[in-house]
Design a protein around this motif. Structure first.
Motif, PDB file in Angstrom:
ATOM      1  N   LEU A 107     -16.929 -65.639  -7.956  1.00 56.99           N
ATOM      2  CA  LEU A 107     -16.730 -66.783  -8.862  1.00 56.99           C
ATOM      3  C   LEU A 107     -15.298 -67.324  -8.816  1.00 56.99           C
ATOM      4  N   LEU A 124     -24.101 -59.823 -14.079  1.00 55.43           N
ATOM      5  CA  LEU A 124     -24.398 -59.986 -12.652  1.00 55.43           C
ATOM      6  C   LEU A 124     -25.740 -59.303 -12.406  1.00 55.43           C
ATOM      7  N   ARG A 130     -21.097 -66.879 -19.723  1.00 54.02           N
ATOM      8  CA  ARG A 130     -20.868 -66.169 -18.457  1.00 54.02           C
ATOM      9  C   ARG A 130     -20.042 -64.896 -18.683  1.00 54.02           C
ATOM     10  N   HIS A 131     -19.049 -64.974 -19.584  1.00 53.36           N
ATOM     11  CA  HIS A 131     -18.203 -63.795 -19.861  1.00 53.36           C
ATOM     12  C   HIS A 131     -17.826 -63.747 -21.331  1.00 53.36           C
ATOM     13  N   MET A 140     -15.959 -70.064 -20.897  1.00 53.18           N
ATOM     14  CA  MET A 140     -16.794 -68.942 -20.410  1.00 53.18           C
ATOM     15  C   MET A 140     -17.726 -68.426 -21.504  1.00 53.18           C
ATOM     16  N   PHE A 171     -16.419 -60.166 -10.629  1.00 51.03           N
ATOM     17  CA  PHE A 171     -16.516 -61.636 -10.647  1.00 51.03           C
ATOM     18  C   PHE A 171     -15.952 -62.274  -9.379  1.00 51.03           C
ATOM     19  N   SER A 217     -18.926 -61.984  -1.938  1.00 58.62           N
ATOM     20  CA  SER A 217     -20.263 -61.543  -2.350  1.00 58.62           C
ATOM     21  C   SER A 217     -20.679 -60.204  -1.749  1.00 58.62           C
ATOM     22  N   THR A 264     -14.046 -70.928  -4.044  1.00 56.40           N
ATOM     23  CA  THR A 264     -14.745 -72.222  -4.081  1.00 56.40           C
ATOM     24  C   THR A 264     -15.829 -72.301  -2.994  1.00 56.40           C
ATOM     25  N   TYR A 275     -25.196 -64.830 -11.562  1.00 53.29           N
ATOM     26  CA  TYR A 275     -24.548 -64.465 -12.823  1.00 53.29           C
ATOM     27  C   TYR A 275     -25.249 -65.240 -13.931  1.00 53.29           C
ATOM     28  N   TRP A 307     -14.052 -61.453 -17.091  1.00 54.62           N
ATOM     29  CA  TRP A 307     -13.359 -62.504 -16.348  1.00 54.62           C
ATOM     30  C   TRP A 307     -11.866 -62.287 -16.516  1.00 54.62           C
ATOM     31  N   GLU A 331     -18.680 -70.152  -0.191  1.00 53.97           N
ATOM     32  CA  GLU A 331     -19.497 -68.967   0.088  1.00 53.97           C
ATOM     33  C   GLU A 331     -19.702 -68.816   1.597  1.00 53.97           C
TER      34      GLU A 331
END
Ligand code: MUC
Ligand code: MG
Length: 373
Positions: free
Chosen positions: A332, A350, A162-163, A157, A329, A306, A335, A345, A140, A337
């Motif tokens: 992420l 990932l 997550r990281h 995180m 990342f 993505s 905000t 994740y 991250w 998609e």
């Protein structure tokens, strides 16, 4: 079976908000602009790709607007009517007619691979020879510009698993202040995390010689692109003297750059980015040069959404060694998609889909809402 032809290629500019401003040495991002590629074929299959950069023209030679223009005016007409199943021939045709433009070519190569994977029922990683792992550990970037905020973000995180690798963007500020900021974050996180820095070419050699020594002596694991990509001999000297390894990022603008960096001994790690090489297949050529030269690998990002993130990931899961892991990342940081199912994740990784193609579908309503009018 009759030949499958490429019927149309569309480049769509999409502006998406970021979760917070993202401060790099050369630009502060308040949002991110994606260029989504949609390639339609005569068998009804549609391939997706992405040709995204950072900060207009602040990072590289191509901007979102120039990428779209060059695809619309020059590259798409070369592809329309060609065999959709022969990716070698299609990319060769682009390379013969157009110099550089690796970001644009990367999105097109990704879209061709996505379409072919869907056609054959295979994930892109399998078209690239087969994956040797399913997940990729993801770093991250701490880039709020505020030390206390960055520490709180890193601790969160770690807590949510997550990281546990953090890259700090420095170089915009005065060097001693930047060093203090980095060392404070490393001291706060201790051995729970790997802390690295990315200077985005901001220092000159005289500053970098001292700064790299201080960073290395304070437990920083990696220093990315400390000086200008143009100063090759300076980078060779830094690579010999820095106690922390030097990673080449902006120095690699093509597969040929990777070869000459390796020959000169100008880095001990390469940041692999599909956009800087011309696609998921092209980036694997750079990886092979690195492997032959004993240079370690890191899976880099241009902060793609993505589609570009998974196009990179499908290439990276085929690699024998990825010693420094990845920074995939990008989704992420956004905000919103534009795909129906966002990449997953979990547990610092990932997870790369095993479904055909890249493993993504567009959310048409959201795309229509966020595309630039
Ligand atoms: C870069 O220079 O590596 C990657 C992560 C991030 O925060 O910025 C990018 C660009
Ligand atoms: Mg970088």
């Amino acid at each position: 079976m009759s030949q499958v032809l490429i019927e149309s290629v569309e480049a769509i500019i999409v502006d998406l908000p970021t979760i917070r401003p993202h401060k790099l040495a050369m630009h502060t991002m308040q949002n991110q602009t994606l260029v989504v590629i949609r390639l339609r074929c005569s068998d009804g299959i549609e391939g997706l790709g992405e040709s995204t950069t950072i900060g207009g023209l602040a990072y590289g030679n191509e901007s979102p607007e120039s990428i779209k223009q060059n695809i619309d005016s020059h590259l798409a007409p070369l592809l329309v009517g060609q065999d959709a199943c022969n990716i070698n021939a299609a990319m060769l045709r682009l390379d013969k007619a157009a110099k550089g433009n690796t970001f644009a070519k990367s999105g097109l190569e990704s879209a061709l691979l996505d379409a072919q994977g869907k056609r054959l029922g295979l994930p892109v990683s399998e078209l690239l020879g087969g994956r040797v792992r399913d997940g990729l550990e993801v770093a991250w970037t701490l880039a709020s510009g505020d030390t206390a905020k960055d520490i709180a973000e890193a601790e969160h995180m770690l807590e949510i698993r997550r990281h546990r690798i953090f890259k700090l963007k420095i170089g915009a500020g005065e060097v001693n202040r930047d060093l203090k900021h980095v060392i404070a974050i490393k001291q706060a996180l201790g051995d729970n995390a790997s802390v690295r820095v990315d200077v985005n070419q901001a220092w000159d050699e005289s500053v970098a010689l001292r700064a790299c020594r201080i960073l290395g002596d304070n437990g920083i694991d990696l220093i990315e692109q400390p000086i200008s990509r143009i100063n090759r001999s300076g980078q060779v000297r830094l690579n010999q003297r820095s106690p922390a390894p030097i990673m080449a990022d902006e120095s690699i603008e093509s597969v040929e750059d990777a070869f000459s960096l390796a020959a000169d001994g100008a880095a001990s790690i390469f940041a692999l980015k599909i956009a800087k090489n011309g696609g998921p297949r092209a980036v694997l050529r750079t990886a092979q040069i690195a492997e032959a030269a004993g240079i370690a690998l890191y899976g880099g990002t241009m902060l793609e959404g993505s589609i570009g993130t998974l196009a990179s990931a499908h290439a990276f899961v085929t690699l024998k060694q990825l010693t420094w892991h990845t920074e995939l990342f990008g989704p992420l940081l956004l905000t919103e998609e534009i795909v129906s199912e966002a990449p997953v994740y979990r547990d610092f990784q990932l997870h790369v889909p095993r479904t055909p193609g890249l493993g993504l579908a567009l959310d048409e309503e959201r795309l229509a809402f966020f595309r630039r009018k």
